[in-house]
Scaffold this motif. Structure first.
Motif, PDB file in Angstrom:
ATOM      1  N   LEU A  84      45.339  16.183 -11.400  1.00  0.00           N
ATOM      2  CA  LEU A  84      44.104  16.635 -12.035  1.00  0.00           C
ATOM      3  C   LEU A  84      42.911  15.755 -11.666  1.00  0.00           C
ATOM      4  N   LEU A  85      43.185  14.427 -11.572  1.00  0.00           N
ATOM      5  CA  LEU A  85      42.073  13.521 -11.250  1.00  0.00           C
ATOM      6  C   LEU A  85      41.698  13.597  -9.772  1.00  0.00           C
ATOM      7  N   SER A  86      42.706  13.682  -8.894  1.00  0.00           N
ATOM      8  CA  SER A  86      42.429  13.685  -7.454  1.00  0.00           C
ATOM      9  C   SER A  86      41.734  14.981  -7.014  1.00  0.00           C
ATOM     10  N   LYS A  87      42.081  16.077  -7.588  1.00  0.00           N
ATOM     11  CA  LYS A  87      41.458  17.354  -7.260  1.00  0.00           C
ATOM     12  C   LYS A  87      40.184  17.601  -8.065  1.00  0.00           C
ATOM     13  N   GLU A  88      39.818  16.601  -8.887  1.00  0.00           N
ATOM     14  CA  GLU A  88      38.630  16.688  -9.729  1.00  0.00           C
ATOM     15  C   GLU A  88      38.625  17.934 -10.613  1.00  0.00           C
ATOM     16  N   ILE A  89      39.850  18.335 -10.955  1.00  0.00           N
ATOM     17  CA  ILE A  89      39.954  19.391 -11.980  1.00  0.00           C
ATOM     18  C   ILE A  89      39.511  18.828 -13.324  1.00  0.00           C
ATOM     19  N   TYR A  90      39.934  17.584 -13.572  1.00  0.00           N
ATOM     20  CA  TYR A  90      39.462  16.875 -14.766  1.00  0.00           C
ATOM     21  C   TYR A  90      38.547  15.750 -14.290  1.00  0.00           C
ATOM     22  N   VAL A  91      37.277  15.856 -14.536  1.00  0.00           N
ATOM     23  CA  VAL A  91      36.279  14.907 -14.052  1.00  0.00           C
ATOM     24  C   VAL A  91      36.039  13.859 -15.127  1.00  0.00           C
ATOM     25  N   MET A  92      36.136  12.596 -14.744  1.00  0.00           N
ATOM     26  CA  MET A  92      35.902  11.497 -15.691  1.00  0.00           C
ATOM     27  C   MET A  92      34.412  11.165 -15.691  1.00  0.00           C
ATOM     28  N   GLU A  93      33.646  11.883 -16.484  1.00  0.00           N
ATOM     29  CA  GLU A  93      32.213  11.603 -16.602  1.00  0.00           C
ATOM     30  C   GLU A  93      31.985  10.697 -17.804  1.00  0.00           C
ATOM     31  N   HIS A  94      30.707  10.585 -18.221  1.00  0.00           N
ATOM     32  CA  HIS A  94      30.411   9.637 -19.298  1.00  0.00           C
ATOM     33  C   HIS A  94      31.041  10.080 -20.628  1.00  0.00           C
ATOM     34  N   GLU A  95      31.256  11.396 -20.840  1.00  0.00           N
ATOM     35  CA  GLU A  95      31.886  11.842 -22.082  1.00  0.00           C
ATOM     36  C   GLU A  95      33.350  11.414 -22.160  1.00  0.00           C
ATOM     37  N   PHE A  96      33.983  11.208 -20.985  1.00  0.00           N
ATOM     38  CA  PHE A  96      35.372  10.736 -20.986  1.00  0.00           C
ATOM     39  C   PHE A  96      35.456   9.349 -21.591  1.00  0.00           C
ATOM     40  N   TYR A  97      34.545   8.496 -21.203  1.00  0.00           N
ATOM     41  CA  TYR A  97      34.562   7.132 -21.737  1.00  0.00           C
ATOM     42  C   TYR A  97      34.146   7.101 -23.203  1.00  0.00           C
ATOM     43  N   THR A  98      33.237   8.046 -23.539  1.00  0.00           N
ATOM     44  CA  THR A  98      32.892   8.152 -24.963  1.00  0.00           C
ATOM     45  C   THR A  98      34.102   8.585 -25.786  1.00  0.00           C
ATOM     46  N   GLY A  99      34.827   9.566 -25.272  1.00  0.00           N
ATOM     47  CA  GLY A  99      36.040   9.993 -25.964  1.00  0.00           C
ATOM     48  C   GLY A  99      37.096   8.912 -26.009  1.00  0.00           C
ATOM     49  N   LEU A 100      37.192   8.139 -24.891  1.00  0.00           N
ATOM     50  CA  LEU A 100      38.140   7.034 -24.879  1.00  0.00           C
ATOM     51  C   LEU A 100      37.796   6.000 -25.932  1.00  0.00           C
ATOM     52  N   SER A 101      36.475   5.698 -26.054  1.00  0.00           N
ATOM     53  CA  SER A 101      36.036   4.746 -27.084  1.00  0.00           C
ATOM     54  C   SER A 101      36.339   5.271 -28.489  1.00  0.00           C
ATOM     55  N   ILE A 102      36.066   6.574 -28.663  1.00  0.00           N
ATOM     56  CA  ILE A 102      36.367   7.164 -29.987  1.00  0.00           C
ATOM     57  C   ILE A 102      37.864   7.137 -30.255  1.00  0.00           C
ATOM     58  N   LEU A 103      38.662   7.390 -29.206  1.00  0.00           N
ATOM     59  CA  LEU A 103      40.111   7.344 -29.369  1.00  0.00           C
ATOM     60  C   LEU A 103      40.574   5.954 -29.770  1.00  0.00           C
ATOM     61  N   ILE A 104      39.988   4.924 -29.144  1.00  0.00           N
ATOM     62  CA  ILE A 104      40.363   3.537 -29.491  1.00  0.00           C
ATOM     63  C   ILE A 104      40.016   3.256 -30.945  1.00  0.00           C
ATOM     64  N   MET A 105      38.835   3.701 -31.388  1.00  0.00           N
ATOM     65  CA  MET A 105      38.435   3.459 -32.779  1.00  0.00           C
ATOM     66  C   MET A 105      39.336   4.232 -33.746  1.00  0.00           C
ATOM     67  N   VAL A 106      39.681   5.458 -33.339  1.00  0.00           N
ATOM     68  CA  VAL A 106      40.568   6.246 -34.212  1.00  0.00           C
ATOM     69  C   VAL A 106      41.933   5.585 -34.327  1.00  0.00           C
ATOM     70  N   VAL A 107      42.466   5.095 -33.170  1.00  0.00           N
ATOM     71  CA  VAL A 107      43.763   4.416 -33.202  1.00  0.00           C
ATOM     72  C   VAL A 107      43.691   3.177 -34.069  1.00  0.00           C
ATOM     73  N   TYR A 108      42.612   2.426 -33.939  1.00  0.00           N
ATOM     74  CA  TYR A 108      42.448   1.214 -34.756  1.00  0.00           C
ATOM     75  C   TYR A 108      42.376   1.574 -36.244  1.00  0.00           C
ATOM     76  N   ALA A 109      41.602   2.656 -36.564  1.00  0.00           N
ATOM     77  CA  ALA A 109      41.486   3.071 -37.961  1.00  0.00           C
ATOM     78  C   ALA A 109      42.830   3.526 -38.506  1.00  0.00           C
ATOM     79  N   ILE A 110      43.596   4.247 -37.643  1.00  0.00           N
ATOM     80  CA  ILE A 110      44.923   4.694 -38.098  1.00  0.00           C
ATOM     81  C   ILE A 110      45.834   3.506 -38.356  1.00  0.00           C
TER      82      ILE A 110
END
Length: 246
Positions: A84-110
């Motif tokens: 998915l990453l090599s074919k750019e089917i899933y593009v890691m743009e700035h929202e990906f890192y935002t989601g990753l940050s939110i995921l880290i905060m959610v995991v920490y909160a959990i």
């Protein structure tokens, strides 16, 4: 206009056979037809299912083990992500890192607040379940008490028949006692009347006997002369003297 079109369509239509599924109006007791052995009743799960990596269910790995072995799920996940990453089917743009940050905060909160929130929610669920269980147990106890009261009422109803028989027998005994008492009263009255007749006859006989004796004595006395009386007296004196000598 519409009615004419509908009539024409019904006239040109070919006859068809309509199949109607029969319905059952008789209620079916599903509790008796349920197969408890092969199809047990669902039970509320207390603990969540086991997961790997925090979000992947264990059942997915077990599904791959039968086909690919132990490393199959990991190879499949890594290969799919690389594709998915090599074919750019899933593009890691700035929202990906935002989601990753939110995921880290959610995991920490959990990890931080999850146990306390879970304990609070479990406590609420246990309280609700306890209330329902208490209501169920109270209902069962009330129904059991109602059954016992009904059995007691039936037993008392059966005892009423025995009580009625006893009352009937008591009334019969009272009637018999009253009948015997009246018979005794009649016997006493008849005996008193017969005794009265007997006493009347006895008095009459005594009066007649006394009158007859007096009449005979008077007759005898009137028939005795003074000379006979003097001779009898002398003879009595002589007899007494002879007796005294003897």
């Amino acid at each position: 206009m519409l009615s004419r079109i509908a009539a024409r369509s019904l006239k040109d239509a070919k006859p068809c056979l309509a199949l109607i599924r029969p319905t059952h109006t008789t209620p079916v007791n599903k509790a008796e037809e349920r197969d408890e052995a092969n199809f047990p009743r669902p039970v509320r799960q207390i603990e969540p299912s086991k997961v790997r990596m925090g979000f992947i269910p264990e059942e997915w790995f077990q599904l791959f083990y039968k086909k690919t072995g132990v490393t199959g799920p990991y190879v499949f996940g890594a290969g799919l992500s690389t594709f998915l990453l090599s074919k750019e089917i899933y593009v890691m743009e700035h929202e990906f890192y935002t989601g990753l940050s939110i995921l880290i905060m959610v995991v920490y909160a959990i990890k931080k607040f999850g146990p306390s929130i879970a304990a609070s929610l479990d406590k609420g669920v246990d309280e609700i379940e306890g209330d329902w269980m208490k209501y169920r147990n109270d209902t069962v106890q009330n129904l059991k008490q109602a059954i016992e009261d009904e059995k007691k009422a039936q037993w008392q109803a059966e005892g009423q028949s025995v009580l009625f028989d006893a009352k009937k027998e008591n009334v019969a005994l009272q009637l018999e006692a009253a009948y015997r008492e009246r018979l005794n009263t009649v016997y006493k009255e008849v005996k008193q009347r017969l005794d009265y007749q007997l006493e009347t006859a006895n008095v009459k006989n005594r009066v007649e006997h006394k009158h007859m004796v007096n009449w005979i004595i008077d007759g005898v006395r009137s028939s005795i002369t003074p000379a006979q009386e003097s001779a009898a007296l002398k003879q009595c004196i002589a007899d007494l003297k002879n007796l005294s000598k003897a």
